[in-house]
Design a protein around this motif. Structure first.
Motif, PDB file in Angstrom:
ATOM      1  N   ASP A  94      54.027  18.311  49.808  1.00 24.37           N
ATOM      2  CA  ASP A  94      52.683  18.013  50.327  1.00 24.37           C
ATOM      3  C   ASP A  94      52.595  17.724  51.312  1.00 24.37           C
ATOM      4  O   ASP A  94      52.999  16.700  51.313  1.00 24.37           O
ATOM      5  CB  ASP A  94      52.606  17.055  48.414  1.00 24.37           C
ATOM      6  N   SER A  95      51.097  18.038  51.706  1.00 23.05           N
ATOM      7  CA  SER A  95      50.506  18.156  53.068  1.00 23.05           C
ATOM      8  C   SER A  95      49.915  18.290  53.075  1.00 23.05           C
ATOM      9  O   SER A  95      49.084  19.782  52.816  1.00 23.05           O
ATOM     10  CB  SER A  95      51.482  18.510  54.637  1.00 23.05           C
ATOM     11  N   HIS A  96      48.483  17.621  53.353  1.00 20.86           N
ATOM     12  CA  HIS A  96      47.013  18.885  53.821  1.00 20.86           C
ATOM     13  C   HIS A  96      46.887  19.018  55.262  1.00 20.86           C
ATOM     14  O   HIS A  96      46.135  20.576  55.867  1.00 20.86           O
ATOM     15  CB  HIS A  96      45.964  17.514  54.148  1.00 20.86           C
ATOM     16  N   GLN A  97      47.983  19.662  55.814  1.00 23.37           N
ATOM     17  CA  GLN A  97      48.719  20.356  57.455  1.00 23.37           C
ATOM     18  C   GLN A  97      49.707  21.305  57.527  1.00 23.37           C
ATOM     19  O   GLN A  97      49.843  22.058  58.292  1.00 23.37           O
ATOM     20  CB  GLN A  97      48.483  19.104  58.293  1.00 23.37           C
ATOM     21  N   LEU A  98      50.998  21.127  56.179  1.00 25.63           N
ATOM     22  CA  LEU A  98      52.111  21.814  55.995  1.00 25.63           C
ATOM     23  C   LEU A  98      51.642  23.784  55.953  1.00 25.63           C
ATOM     24  O   LEU A  98      50.771  23.226  54.987  1.00 25.63           O
ATOM     25  CB  LEU A  98      53.249  20.872  55.567  1.00 25.63           C
ATOM     26  N   TYR A  99      52.085  24.293  56.832  1.00 19.29           N
ATOM     27  CA  TYR A  99      52.013  25.680  56.333  1.00 19.29           C
ATOM     28  C   TYR A  99      53.195  26.453  55.382  1.00 19.29           C
ATOM     29  O   TYR A  99      54.347  25.514  55.934  1.00 19.29           O
ATOM     30  CB  TYR A  99      51.427  26.610  58.086  1.00 19.29           C
ATOM     31  N   GLY A 100      52.326  27.154  54.611  1.00 17.74           N
ATOM     32  CA  GLY A 100      54.323  27.195  53.885  1.00 17.74           C
ATOM     33  C   GLY A 100      55.020  28.761  54.475  1.00 17.74           C
ATOM     34  O   GLY A 100      54.058  29.383  54.837  1.00 17.74           O
ATOM     35  N   ALA A 101      56.319  28.059  54.681  1.00 16.54           N
ATOM     36  CA  ALA A 101      57.035  29.556  55.471  1.00 16.54           C
ATOM     37  C   ALA A 101      58.240  28.688  54.865  1.00 16.54           C
ATOM     38  O   ALA A 101      59.126  27.937  54.268  1.00 16.54           O
ATOM     39  CB  ALA A 101      56.623  29.658  57.244  1.00 16.54           C
ATOM     40  N   LEU A 102      59.329  30.316  54.684  1.00 15.22           N
ATOM     41  CA  LEU A 102      60.819  30.003  55.302  1.00 15.22           C
ATOM     42  C   LEU A 102      61.281  29.367  56.018  1.00 15.22           C
ATOM     43  O   LEU A 102      61.918  30.856  56.617  1.00 15.22           O
ATOM     44  CB  LEU A 102      61.103  30.761  53.712  1.00 15.22           C
ATOM     45  N   TYR A 103      62.065  28.156  56.623  1.00 10.03           N
ATOM     46  CA  TYR A 103      62.921  28.427  57.678  1.00 10.03           C
ATOM     47  C   TYR A 103      63.843  28.984  57.433  1.00 10.03           C
ATOM     48  O   TYR A 103      64.590  29.079  56.573  1.00 10.03           O
ATOM     49  CB  TYR A 103      63.138  26.640  57.370  1.00 10.03           C
ATOM     50  N   TYR A 104      64.955  30.250  58.233  1.00  8.80           N
ATOM     51  CA  TYR A 104      65.943  30.450  58.343  1.00  8.80           C
ATOM     52  C   TYR A 104      66.562  30.286  59.520  1.00  8.80           C
ATOM     53  O   TYR A 104      65.945  30.317  60.991  1.00  8.80           O
ATOM     54  CB  TYR A 104      65.677  31.994  58.471  1.00  8.80           C
ATOM     55  N   ARG A 105      67.716  29.451  60.026  1.00 12.96           N
ATOM     56  CA  ARG A 105      68.621  29.300  60.678  1.00 12.96           C
ATOM     57  C   ARG A 105      70.307  30.153  60.587  1.00 12.96           C
ATOM     58  O   ARG A 105      70.948  29.436  60.064  1.00 12.96           O
ATOM     59  CB  ARG A 105      68.610  27.715  61.162  1.00 12.96           C
ATOM     60  N   PRO A 106      70.385  31.243  61.101  1.00  7.52           N
ATOM     61  CA  PRO A 106      71.373  31.495  61.172  1.00  7.52           C
ATOM     62  C   PRO A 106      72.857  31.610  61.607  1.00  7.52           C
ATOM     63  O   PRO A 106      72.078  29.924  62.695  1.00  7.52           O
ATOM     64  CB  PRO A 106      71.115  33.469  61.987  1.00  7.52           C
ATOM     65  N   ALA A 107      74.218  31.115  60.878  1.00  3.84           N
ATOM     66  CA  ALA A 107      74.901  29.780  61.504  1.00  3.84           C
ATOM     67  C   ALA A 107      75.386  30.747  63.218  1.00  3.84           C
ATOM     68  O   ALA A 107      75.219  31.447  63.850  1.00  3.84           O
ATOM     69  CB  ALA A 107      76.127  30.180  61.088  1.00  3.84           C
ATOM     70  N   ARG A 108      75.544  29.861  63.783  1.00  2.00           N
ATOM     71  CA  ARG A 108      75.857  29.871  65.044  1.00  2.00           C
ATOM     72  C   ARG A 108      76.270  28.824  65.917  1.00  2.00           C
ATOM     73  O   ARG A 108      77.154  28.361  65.382  1.00  2.00           O
ATOM     74  CB  ARG A 108      74.042  30.241  66.200  1.00  2.00           C
TER      75      ARG A 108
END
Length: 558
Positions: A44-58
């Motif tokens: 919950d935030s007045h400034q956070l954009y809703g996106a799905l973070y994805y980081r593949p193994a590396r």
């Protein structure tokens, strides 16, 4: 998410400061109908954009470093050495079904460390890349914060894997500079394993009080968690009486009414007798503290857990639907700021679990009876949980749906292909006449979520059969399903957006039959005379009372 930090003695100011806040519910295997460990989180935030973070193994070469940017602000904090291998992460879950959520409780502001470079958001997402289990995650968080310094305020974490779930609470040690270095760098902390069959929750108030000192299987803590408090002049009692939250985040009215009340509202849904803590939830009796966890009367289903996140204190003394603040259509929200003053008297609106200013939210499931690529399901949604929908994303996916991708729009740039903007369009329209439109939205939400919960069981079976001989093909199946299902949800909301506009345009409600709008019978695409629902009785009385005789009809004698 963060909130402003104010000395705990300033109760009224603190009550106004908790304008950004998150909620976590934690359900152990023995408390769930499908034997999954479940964790919920609303960012919950007045400034956070809703996106799905994805980081593949590396894999990384020796000497490579990782730049640290504060999650809340994007501010550069520093860099640390990178590890040789990182695990894949999808949102707040990794490929080993490890889940981490959080709520910020703030605590004593003098314990913040301005020299630290590990903020709470970085701790979450770096730890997910480096730990396989909940216990490993605790070690990673502690080592990162102690090694590089902690840059945020008091924090509660939900940390779960397919076998167990923990609540972990921590806070910095402040700044004590000697020869240009902070000799108090690091954190004090306590982590408690939630007993199997029980449910825990936290919502921006530290909750761990006394804890066992000789049970490392179920309770872990910093070796100096008590001695540091004594040295800092925060505690002078016995070790046995030491309470983490009472020492590092003393309870006040705001902590009970604005934070613990959300925990109480969920607990009362699953456990008889919680109304005996009502005076505590209302902020009136800090001595009547709720337990850290409760045993539900019956096992809890995934759908029930999703719906817990949609709570607005319905049918409790904090129900916001029936006073004048709800407007003419029983809106269970209040615009910020939460506090206001009239004639020198201060008032505080409620802060429910579901809130308008949500970037994203999730309900994650870890299932130890399935291989990791199949067992981890990350039910993901954006915007207000009260009227948005969760869609399943398996933890092994190799692609993120376009509607959730980072870079597809942002907080000041609209994107027609972004789920965050689409759900905000629908929900913000619904706020105008919530009592009617929310029912239309939740009908679609429930149909989709119930349908996908059944569908996931079928996909699990197909993927498991395939996984035995061809793991790569199984992961392709799970990826295709996750991406397709999310896009279908997006398309459904485009349709819903149009439907609501047509139905509720200009304050009217068009008549329907069998899913179609009625015309006036003359074949010229003119609708039947619409309904004019007007306003609820509370609103009518308030308007009549505030306008005196100005709107009053008078009878003209002939």
């Amino acid at each position: 998410m963060k909130k402003l930090l104010i000395a705990t003695a300033a109760l009224s100011a603190l009550a106004l400061s908790r304008v950004e806040a998150c909620t976590n519910f934690i359900i152990t295997r023995g408390a769930s109908t499908d034997s999954s460990v479940m964790v919920t989180y609303a960012a919950d935030s007045h400034q956070l954009y809703g996106a799905l973070y994805y980081r593949p193994a590396r894999d990384y070469r020796p000497g490579e470093t990782l730049k640290i940017y504060e999650w809340d602000t994007g501010r550069y904090l520093g860099e640390i050495p990178q590890v040789a291998h990182t695990y894949q992460t999808v949102g707040n879950m990794n490929e080993h079904q490890l889940i981490i959520g959080e709520t910020t409780y703030g605590g004593r502001p003098e314990l913040e460390d301005s020299t630290g470079i590990m903020d709470y958001g970085s701790l979450i997402y770096i730890t997910l890349q480096r730990a396989k289990t909940a216990r490993e995650a605790i070690d990673v968080i502690v080592n990162l914060a102690n090694t590089y310094g902690y840059a945020s305020s008091g924090e509660s974490f939900s940390i779960a894997d397919p076998d167990e779930a923990w609540i972990f609470e921590m806070i910095g040690k402040g700044c004590k500079m000697v020869n240009g270095k902070n000799v108090n760098k690091g954190i004090v902390w306590v982590a408690r394993r939630i007993p199997d069959g029980y449910v825990c929750a936290h919502a921006n108030q530290a909750r761990i009080t006394q804890f066992p000192k000789d049970d490392p299987e179920n309770c872990l803590y910093a070796p100096d968690v008590i001695s540091f408090a004594r040295e800092a002049g925060l505690y002078n009692g016995t070790d046995a009486d030491f309470s983490f939250c009472d020492t590092y985040a003393p309870l006040d009215f705001s902590g009970m009414r604005g934070c613990e009340a959300r925990v109480w509202s969920m607990f009362r849904r699953i456990t008889p007798g919680m109304d005996r803590y009502l005076d505590y939830a209302l902020g009136k009796n800090p001595e009547n503290r709720m337990p850290l966890w409760v045993k539900p009367a019956k096992r809890i289903s995934p759908k029930e857990v999703m719906d817990f996140m949609r709570d607005h204190y319905e049918d409790t003394p904090m129900d916001m639907r029936y006073d004048i603040g709800a407007g003419g259509h029983h809106l269970p929200y209040r615009w910020r700021p939460m506090g206001f003053e009239v004639d020198g008297v201060k008032y505080l609106n409620e802060r429910a679990t579901a809130t308008q200013q949500t970037g994203f939210w999730f309900m994650a499931q870890a299932r130890n009876y399935l291989p990791d690529p199949i067992g981890g399901v990350y039910w993901f949604g954006v915007d207000d949980a009260g009227t948005s929908c969760l869609t399943p994303i398996y933890c092994s996916v190799t692609e993120i749906p376009e509607c959730f991708r980072e870079g597809n729009g942002h907080m000041t740039e609209y994107s027609p292909t972004s789920a965050f903007w689409l759900f905000n369009r629908v929900t913000n329209f619904a706020y105008l006449r919530y009592d009617m439109m929310s029912a239309d939205i939740l009908k679609v939400v429930n149909e989709r979520e119930n349908g996908q919960l059944k569908k996931v069981q079928q996909i699990d079976a197909k993927a498991l059969s395939l996984y035995k001989t061809n793991p790569e093909a199984a992961i392709r199946l799970l990826t295709d399903y996750s991406v397709k299902t999310a896009q279908e949800m997006f398309d459904k909301w485009v349709e819903l957006d149009r439907y609501l506009l047509v139905k509720y345009m200009d304050g009217n409600v068009k008549k329907e039959r069998n899913g179609k709008f009625l015309d006036n019978g003359y074949g010229r695409n003119i609708p039947a005379s619409p309904d004019f629902p007007g306003y609820n009785d509370e609103w009518k009385k308030a308007v009549a009372g505030s306008t005196g005789d100005r709107l009053k009809e008078i009878e003209i004698k002939k």
